[in-house]
Design a protein around this motif. Structure first.
Motif, PDB file in Angstrom:
ATOM      1  N   ARG A 167      -3.839  17.658 -10.261  1.00 44.87           N
ATOM      2  CA  ARG A 167      -3.258  16.593 -11.065  1.00 44.87           C
ATOM      3  C   ARG A 167      -2.019  16.115 -10.332  1.00 44.87           C
ATOM      4  NH1 ARG A 167      -4.870  16.028 -16.480  1.00 44.87           N
ATOM      5  NH2 ARG A 167      -2.785  15.387 -17.108  1.00 44.87           N
ATOM      6  N   LEU A 168      -1.915  14.791 -10.182  1.00 39.78           N
ATOM      7  CA  LEU A 168      -0.857  14.213  -9.353  1.00 39.78           C
ATOM      8  C   LEU A 168      -0.118  13.146 -10.154  1.00 39.78           C
ATOM      9  CD1 LEU A 168       0.045  14.142  -6.211  1.00 39.78           C
ATOM     10  CD2 LEU A 168      -1.232  11.995  -6.168  1.00 39.78           C
ATOM     11  N   ALA A 192      -8.041  15.386  -0.700  1.00 39.73           N
ATOM     12  CA  ALA A 192      -7.688  15.825   0.654  1.00 39.73           C
ATOM     13  C   ALA A 192      -6.505  15.030   1.191  1.00 39.73           C
ATOM     14  CB  ALA A 192      -8.893  15.674   1.580  1.00 39.73           C
ATOM     15  N   LEU A 193      -6.442  13.749   0.843  1.00 42.13           N
ATOM     16  CA  LEU A 193      -5.337  12.907   1.318  1.00 42.13           C
ATOM     17  C   LEU A 193      -3.996  13.452   0.828  1.00 42.13           C
ATOM     18  CD1 LEU A 193      -4.586  10.214   2.767  1.00 42.13           C
ATOM     19  CD2 LEU A 193      -4.626   9.140   0.516  1.00 42.13           C
ATOM     20  N   THR A 194      -3.999  13.943  -0.414  1.00 39.98           N
ATOM     21  CA  THR A 194      -2.762  14.445  -1.011  1.00 39.98           C
ATOM     22  C   THR A 194      -2.352  15.780  -0.407  1.00 39.98           C
ATOM     23  OG1 THR A 194      -3.383  13.340  -3.069  1.00 39.98           O
ATOM     24  CG2 THR A 194      -1.697  15.048  -3.217  1.00 39.98           C
ATOM     25  N   ILE A 195      -3.360  16.599  -0.064  1.00 36.14           N
ATOM     26  CA  ILE A 195      -3.053  17.926   0.486  1.00 36.14           C
ATOM     27  C   ILE A 195      -2.473  17.762   1.894  1.00 36.14           C
ATOM     28  CG2 ILE A 195      -4.022  20.147   1.201  1.00 36.14           C
ATOM     29  CD1 ILE A 195      -6.115  19.709  -1.078  1.00 36.14           C
ATOM     30  N   LEU A 201       3.382  11.292  -1.470  1.00 34.29           N
ATOM     31  CA  LEU A 201       2.458  10.421  -2.199  1.00 34.29           C
ATOM     32  C   LEU A 201       2.497  10.621  -3.704  1.00 34.29           C
ATOM     33  CD1 LEU A 201      -0.688  10.558   0.149  1.00 34.29           C
ATOM     34  CD2 LEU A 201       1.290   9.027   0.248  1.00 34.29           C
ATOM     35  N   GLY A 202       2.989  11.763  -4.168  1.00 36.17           N
ATOM     36  CA  GLY A 202       3.035  12.027  -5.597  1.00 36.17           C
ATOM     37  C   GLY A 202       3.508  13.449  -5.836  1.00 36.17           C
ATOM     38  N   ALA A 443       0.615   2.216  -0.474  1.00 35.75           N
ATOM     39  CA  ALA A 443      -0.401   2.146  -1.531  1.00 35.75           C
ATOM     40  C   ALA A 443      -0.101   3.137  -2.654  1.00 35.75           C
ATOM     41  CB  ALA A 443      -1.787   2.410  -0.948  1.00 35.75           C
ATOM     42  N   PHE A 444       0.691   4.167  -2.360  1.00 36.39           N
ATOM     43  CA  PHE A 444       1.056   5.151  -3.384  1.00 36.39           C
ATOM     44  C   PHE A 444       2.487   4.949  -3.880  1.00 36.39           C
ATOM     45  CE2 PHE A 444      -2.635   7.297  -1.774  1.00 36.39           C
ATOM     46  CZ  PHE A 444      -3.064   8.110  -2.805  1.00 36.39           C
ATOM     47  N   ASP A 445       3.358   4.531  -2.975  1.00 36.24           N
ATOM     48  CA  ASP A 445       4.790   4.546  -3.271  1.00 36.24           C
ATOM     49  C   ASP A 445       5.443   3.323  -2.664  1.00 36.24           C
ATOM     50  OD1 ASP A 445       7.410   5.328  -3.805  1.00 36.24           O
ATOM     51  OD2 ASP A 445       7.484   6.791  -2.172  1.00 36.24           O
ATOM     52  N   PRO A 446       5.161   2.151  -3.244  1.00 38.33           N
ATOM     53  CA  PRO A 446       5.640   0.906  -2.624  1.00 38.33           C
ATOM     54  C   PRO A 446       7.158   0.837  -2.500  1.00 38.33           C
ATOM     55  CG  PRO A 446       4.596   0.480  -4.774  1.00 38.33           C
ATOM     56  CD  PRO A 446       4.352   1.911  -4.446  1.00 38.33           C
TER      57      PRO A 446
END
Lengths: 483, 483
Positions: A167-168, A192-195, A201-202, A443-446
């Motif tokens: 959960r992000l 996988a992108l978050t790991i 990213l979050g 795209a995650f954190d403008p």
């Protein structure tokens, strides 16, 4: 602005979830990366996902940057505070939420310690495979942020191979559910992108881990070699033979001697290099693997070889390896741990290159590392109190990172980039890859509020550093030494 | 506009790399998803990365959408042409570029067939683990696009677990190098992000694969059960026991009977369900695993059980499973293959739910699937020539997908979303996750030229379909049946 923010923060969180005074903030001024310190604006210690969401939304409203932090054991400065930013510590979110022996999964909060998962799974004959050296202290959230590895990741994979869901919390304050309890999930692989995204990213508030059946038994071989090259070539030969050891570690002579002085592990101090090769599984499998590895290591020139006879001896063989870092602290007041990864076939060549750099920079360097997956951990020895030594050490670290890249490898294996390897990233990637990383970040954190200044360098920084030709051109890094 | 584009394309590529005439375009009007056809504007068949880059840049200049295609064996319509779009076939890029037995890696072009990799690696005792049913025909590029699995992914993982590196051509015509020959790579994990992205983020032009040592031997158990539930519960019990079979497949009675009629595999047709449980590894390991599984399957109520005595018999036992799909074609003119994944503990419950849906929708449905990782493949039988039957079949497919989601599972395990499961994606994800997917897509392809209309539904489509509350609200899917 910070005043209004801090006021609002005090209304949001109970007093025990906030650190504001200067003296207590000092406890958070660094992680395990030596040489770097900074004071955060404040520390928030939420106890629930709802509190994380509230804090993130508040930061967004006030445009206050956020640095997430697990147990603070990271080696690359990923959790280093950023001046003017809030430090968001997740250490109070340490509930083990569910454990399912049929699906072989554990659902945990990010502050749960790595080893606590295996302890909770033990009654079911299960365990969590990734085992960073800091596993007693480090948290699952931090493991996710840095894609942590360990001695056994050669056989069992890194964190990314052992996490099924997350959960992000995004900078918008939305909660994304990524992955789940199943092997695959549709849509882009944001899990996988978050790991390994180092908190950029979050904020991870829950993790579903894959558990594995604990191997019935394990044995380890301790083999001494007359040269480092011979040991490195034995590693390549062993892997080419089709054996996948549970762990395959290399220590050079200075490390072995430091370890022996420190705890008398019974290592052969006359060996130029030592290999530890472990097999695990059923008794029959371990017996077969050990026999095959033993024969091959002798054929590759091992001049001493012992096989652990029982669990006590196995633990004793490993005790030396595990004590290598503390033992290194006895060789010099400080050490700097690098983390390059190279193709296994280049091991002997790159170790020789590191020895050359050691002479060139005049800084001693010892080697103890995960040889099986080519993950080097050169420890550069220095004294922080001698002016100039740290700078020279850092410069040598960058040269080692570039050597790894030139060998077809990577600047990091399991410790992450953090602030430590920002410059090395300019050697690892060209402007196209870096531009794509920055696009994904937007795209995650403008607004760029999450862990600013970490993990991904700006194109400008790389251009200044090494003459990266941002708009193309044949030579991207004209200043790079050619190996 | 298309005229200028087609002219420019003809100047760019040699005649053998272009398909323009209507009759020859018909060969490309579908992939292996039944019920969907469309004609592309043209087909480009580049032979090199440089040609791919040139074609992508031309499409970008003329704003012509692109649909990448591998071998066309995909089951979800990922390579289905889009009207007015160029189909970019990668089948001519089929060189095996390098094979390194020490690093255990193979570097291949995307058009290389899955099985060809294992054939090339065989002399070194190595193989490529993911083994989709179509492995004789399907290409590595297609496997990457759909994150393909197979019978053995329970033990050896999906494509994402077996790919170390990629070269990816972006819509800008840049070539990104993602991952490499090492276990991990710094920066965001764009490698994993790209795997399974169904051609929406870029065009893969080179893949570095992880090879594994071929197991010394393998044996398989064929066990009949009196009920489907008993077989499903045996699967859960087996996994909970700490055994990881190399493959663990379940077939229900209608499937077993169809297979027997088709090729006389020697399966027990009186069993309500059949399990195939394979062990691989060293002889000793296989012997121990087979003994443990045998004992447990009998304890779980197997009323017939045979163990393959040699490699010929092992192949014979598998032959029936491998022939299940062709055998199903004899039960009805057409079948529709679903691909849901559920937590293993829910197997019996969800199979019962599917039987109920079969009665409700009046469409027969047989089950043959990867039970070990909970990856269902219900085959819904229908006749495309009977008006309304396909629509009813699709509706039942969506209901099965929702059933999987309600059980904590996923709408796809290994076949991808393509065009087939776009609506099901609205059940799988809420608006926050979908919005994040769309943001990631924009970070790679701001003009939306790559494989438009696939894999990720628009928020608008989901809102129209099921009353998704785009701006929040308690009930995201008020029309969903509650299971």
């Amino acid at each position: 602005m910070p005043f209004a923010f801090l006021n609002a923060l005090q209304n949001l969180l109970p007093p025990e979830a906030l650190v504001l005074d200067h003296e207590r903030l000092r406890a958070f001024e660094c992680d395990a990366l030596s040489g770097y310190r900074a004071l955060p604006l404040a520390v928030a210690l939420p106890a629930s996902e709802a509190e994380v969401v509230a804090v993130v939304k508040l930061c967004r409203t006030h445009r206050i940057p956020l640095v997430p932090r697990g147990a603070g054991t990271g080696l690359s400065g990923g959790a280093l505070p950023v001046e003017g930013a809030l430090l968001l510590g997740l250490s109070r979110m340490r509930s083990l939420l569910a454990l399912d022996p049929v699906s072989r999964t554990a659902r945990v909060q990010p502050g749960v310690r790595n080893l606590a998962v295996s302890e909770a799974a033990a009654p079911y004959g299960l365990y969590y495979a990734p085992d960073p050296s800091s596993q007693i202290a480090c948290s699952i959230g931090g493991n996710v942020a840095e894609n942590a590895g360990g001695v056994h990741c050669l056989k069992y994979g890194l964190t990314v191979h052992n996490v099924l869901g997350l959960r992000l919390v995004t900078t918008e304050g939305d909660v994304l559910t990524l992955g789940g309890a199943c092997l695959d999930s549709p849509g882009y692989d944001l899990l996988a992108l978050t790991i390994g995204s180092e908190g950029l990213l979050g904020i991870v508030t829950e993790v579903t881990l894959r558990l594995l059946p604990r191997p019935q038994t394990a044995q380890v071989i301790l083999a001494g070699f007359p040269t480092v090259s011979a040991a490195a070539e034995a590693v390549a030969a062993l892997m080419a033979e089709g054996i996948t050891p549970a762990g395959l570690e290399l220590m050079d002579q200075p490390t072995v001697r430091a370890v022996e002085d420190y705890l008398h592990a019974g290592y052969p101090t006359e060996a130029a290099a030592l290999l530890l090769a472990e097999a695990d599984g059923s008794a029959a499998e371990v017996e077969a693997d050990i026999a095959q590895m033993r024969e091959l290591l002798l054929r590759c020139g091992a001049n001493s070889l012992r096989v652990s006879r029982d669990e006590t001896e196995r633990q004793a063989f490993w005790a030396g390896r595990k004590a290598a870092f503390p033992a290194a602290s006895r060789l010099a007041p400080d050490y700097y741990c690098m983390d390059g990864t190279i193709p296994r076939r280049k091991l002997a060549e790159v170790l020789e290159g590191i020895a050359e750099l050691s002479r060139e920079f005049g800084r001693p360097c010892i080697n103890v590392f995960h040889a099986g997956d080519g993950n080097l951990h050169p420890l550069i020895l220095y004294d922080a109190n001698v002016p100039g030594q740290f700078a020279r050490t850092e410069a040598m670290g960058l040269a080692i990172a570039r050597l790894c890249v030139a060998a077809g490898g990577a600047i990091s294996g399991e410790h992450g980039v953090g602030v430590e390897k920002l410059d090395a990233m300019c050697s690892q990637f060209g402007p196209d890859e870096l531009a794509q990383f920055l696009a994904v970040k937007r795209a995650f954190d403008p607004q760029g509020l999450l862990n600013p200044g970490k993990a991904i360098p700006t194109l400008h920084r790389c251009a200044e550093l090494g003459g990266v030709h941002i708009h193309g051109g044949q030579t991207r890094f004209p200043d790079l030494p050619r190996f």
